[in-house]
Design a protein around this motif. Structure first.
Motif, PDB file in Angstrom:
ATOM      1  N   PRO A  25       0.825  -1.197   0.000  1.00  9.98           N
ATOM      2  CA  PRO A  25       0.000   0.000   0.000  1.00  9.98           C
ATOM      3  C   PRO A  25       0.862   1.250   0.000  1.00  9.98           C
ATOM      4  O   PRO A  25       2.038   1.205   0.366  1.00  9.98           O
ATOM      5  N   ARG A  26       0.301   2.331  -0.432  1.00  7.02           N
ATOM      6  CA  ARG A  26       1.032   3.595  -0.500  1.00  7.02           C
ATOM      7  C   ARG A  26       0.889   4.335   0.825  1.00  7.02           C
ATOM      8  O   ARG A  26      -0.123   4.967   1.085  1.00  7.02           O
ATOM      9  N   GLY A  27       1.901   4.245   1.678  1.00  8.19           N
ATOM     10  CA  GLY A  27       1.882   4.963   2.939  1.00  8.19           C
ATOM     11  C   GLY A  27       1.444   4.077   4.091  1.00  8.19           C
ATOM     12  O   GLY A  27       0.885   2.991   3.920  1.00  8.19           O
ATOM     13  N   ALA A  28       1.725   4.549   5.296  1.00 12.73           N
ATOM     14  CA  ALA A  28       1.362   3.825   6.504  1.00 12.73           C
ATOM     15  C   ALA A  28       1.020   4.831   7.589  1.00 12.73           C
ATOM     16  O   ALA A  28       1.455   5.987   7.560  1.00 12.73           O
ATOM     17  N   ARG A  29       0.224   4.368   8.545  1.00  9.77           N
ATOM     18  CA  ARG A  29      -0.116   5.203   9.702  1.00  9.77           C
ATOM     19  C   ARG A  29       0.953   5.019  10.774  1.00  9.77           C
ATOM     20  O   ARG A  29       1.458   3.915  10.966  1.00  9.77           O
ATOM     21  N   LEU A  30       1.278   6.104  11.459  1.00 10.00           N
ATOM     22  CA  LEU A  30       2.317   6.070  12.490  1.00 10.00           C
ATOM     23  C   LEU A  30       1.695   6.355  13.846  1.00 10.00           C
ATOM     24  O   LEU A  30       0.943   7.314  14.018  1.00 10.00           O
ATOM     25  N   SER A  31       2.001   5.490  14.807  1.00  8.35           N
ATOM     26  CA  SER A  31       1.616   5.690  16.205  1.00  8.35           C
ATOM     27  C   SER A  31       2.898   5.780  17.023  1.00  8.35           C
ATOM     28  O   SER A  31       3.638   4.809  17.132  1.00  8.35           O
ATOM     29  N   TYR A  32       3.178   6.953  17.589  1.00  6.66           N
ATOM     30  CA  TYR A  32       4.416   7.209  18.335  1.00  6.66           C
ATOM     31  C   TYR A  32       4.048   7.560  19.766  1.00  6.66           C
ATOM     32  O   TYR A  32       3.343   8.535  20.016  1.00  6.66           O
ATOM     33  N   THR A  33       4.517   6.743  20.725  1.00  7.02           N
ATOM     34  CA  THR A  33       4.152   6.906  22.130  1.00  7.02           C
ATOM     35  C   THR A  33       5.410   7.028  22.969  1.00  7.02           C
ATOM     36  O   THR A  33       6.333   6.221  22.832  1.00  7.02           O
ATOM     37  N   ARG A  34       5.438   8.040  23.855  1.00  4.57           N
ATOM     38  CA  ARG A  34       6.515   8.197  24.830  1.00  4.57           C
ATOM     39  C   ARG A  34       5.954   7.903  26.216  1.00  4.57           C
ATOM     40  O   ARG A  34       5.055   8.587  26.688  1.00  4.57           O
ATOM     41  N   SER A  35       6.485   6.872  26.860  1.00 14.48           N
ATOM     42  CA  SER A  35       6.011   6.475  28.179  1.00 14.48           C
ATOM     43  C   SER A  35       6.504   7.462  29.236  1.00 14.48           C
ATOM     44  O   SER A  35       7.397   8.273  28.977  1.00 14.48           O
ATOM     45  N   PRO A  36       5.926   7.427  30.450  1.00 16.68           N
ATOM     46  CA  PRO A  36       6.399   8.309  31.528  1.00 16.68           C
ATOM     47  C   PRO A  36       7.887   8.121  31.776  1.00 16.68           C
ATOM     48  O   PRO A  36       8.406   7.003  31.784  1.00 16.68           O
ATOM     49  N   GLY A  37       8.579   9.234  31.962  1.00 13.56           N
ATOM     50  CA  GLY A  37      10.019   9.216  32.138  1.00 13.56           C
ATOM     51  C   GLY A  37      10.797   9.532  30.885  1.00 13.56           C
ATOM     52  O   GLY A  37      12.010   9.617  30.930  1.00 13.56           O
TER      53      GLY A  37
END
Length: 345
Positions: A25-37
């Motif tokens: 597929p053309r492109g992808a969804r990005l999920s970026y998570t920074r945990s506490p700390g």
């Protein structure tokens, strides 16, 4: 940094050979998570910029992409850990890998390099440089206009030289993609306080307190520290002095490596003492410099514990001599052991 990222990209491809063989597929969804700390770690725009710099300035992450990429950054112990997961359009896991680094900016740079290799098949194909659309062979060329008809050529006229063909355009050599730079390490505010045992300033071991405030980077910190020693109310020192206390301030730059850190200490202050004969208190200046070694243990996302030991050379030593008897002065070398709690913001 590339040696850490390329095995990750290869691992993601090898875990999904069937899915990658299909039409991507053309492109992808990005999920970026920074945990506490990990509040001081680079944010999502910085990660997208690193990936785009490796793909010729093209951002492969789109809102309606069929594939999904999940990135989670955590702070565990003295290091940062990043987890990458890739899913296809049906939600099936295609690959998963973990990376770690004591510096969060370097970790995010490694993640960006790995994602650029994985996202490259998702980009739309680019037209070759210098190519021009060709007309359909089924359509006949348009007839020339009456005004464009070539004039008749006389039989006695010399033959014309054939028109030279236009040179083919030469494609410019492809420039190598620049290596991404890790995002700048932003300082964090640190506040600390604790108790200590000191020797060498007073005639015997003294109990004191210390507090500090400063800035903390991944590998460096700079703090201003205040210290106060409680008065020693023991037997009179050689019959004439019965109380000694001190206050001081210090400049403390430190270098950090995982759980260990070492510092330089420059201190100055005053030593207070009282004479038994008169009951009057006196203050004398005091200064010194030395080294500090310590270890720190994370207690939570924002709180760490420290155990430190100081060794100082006293360059300015208060001295008091009574009329009768032996005098007293600060020792040439003083030591201190402290336990502190440090909060990071």
């Amino acid at each position: 940094m590339k040696r850490a990222a390329l095995p990750l990209a290869a691992s993601l491809f090898l875990t999904a050979p069937v899915a990658l063989a299909q039409v991507a597929p053309r492109g992808a969804r990005l999920s970026y998570t920074r945990s506490p700390g990990t509040e001081g770690c680079p944010e999502e725009p910085s990660l997208r910029e690193i990936v785009a710099s490796q793909l010729g300035g093209v951002d492969p992450f789109v809102r309606d992409g069929a594939w999904r990429v999940e990135v989670v950054v955590q702070h565990r112990g003295p290091a940062f850990r990043g987890e990458i997961a890739l899913y296809d359009r049906d939600g099936r896991a295609l690959g998963r890998q973990e990376l770690s680094s004591p510096i969060c900016g370097v970790l995010v740079g490694d993640i960006g390099l790995a994602l650029s290799a994985v996202m490259r098949p998702l980009l739309p194909p680019r037209p070759a440089p210098g190519s021009a659309p060709t007309s359909s062979p089924s359509e006949p060329p348009p007839p020339p206009a009456p005004g464009d008809a070539a004039p008749p050529v006389s039989p006695d006229a010399p033959p014309r030289a054939p028109a030279s063909k236009p040179p083919h355009p030469v494609a410019a050599p492809a420039r190598p993609a620049p290596r991404p730079r890790p995002p700048p390490d932003r300082p964090r505010l640190q506040l600390g306080a604790g108790v200590l045992l000191g020797a060498g300033v007073a005639p015997s071991v003294a109990v004191g307190f210390s507090g500090f405030a400063g800035a903390r980077w991944e590998r460096f910190s700079l703090s201003l520290e205040a210290r106060g020693d409680l008065p020693i109310d023991a037997e009179p020192y050689r019959g004439w002095i019965y109380g000694v206390s001190g206050v001081s301030g210090s400049l403390v730059p430190c270098g950090h490596m995982d759980w260990f850190f070492g510092c330089a200490v420059a201190t100055a202050g005053e030593v207070w003492y009282a004479r038994e004969s008169t009951g009057r208190q006196y203050a004398a200046p005091h200064a010194g410099f030395g080294l500090r070694a310590g270890m720190e243990v994370p207690l939570s996302a924002r709180l760490t514990g420290q155990l430190t030991g100081d060794l100082l050379v006293n360059t300015l030593r208060p001295f008091s001599r009574p009329i009768h008897g032996e005098g007293w002065s600060v020792a040439p070398v003083s030591e201190a052991v402290a336990i502190r709690l440090v909060a990071l913001f």
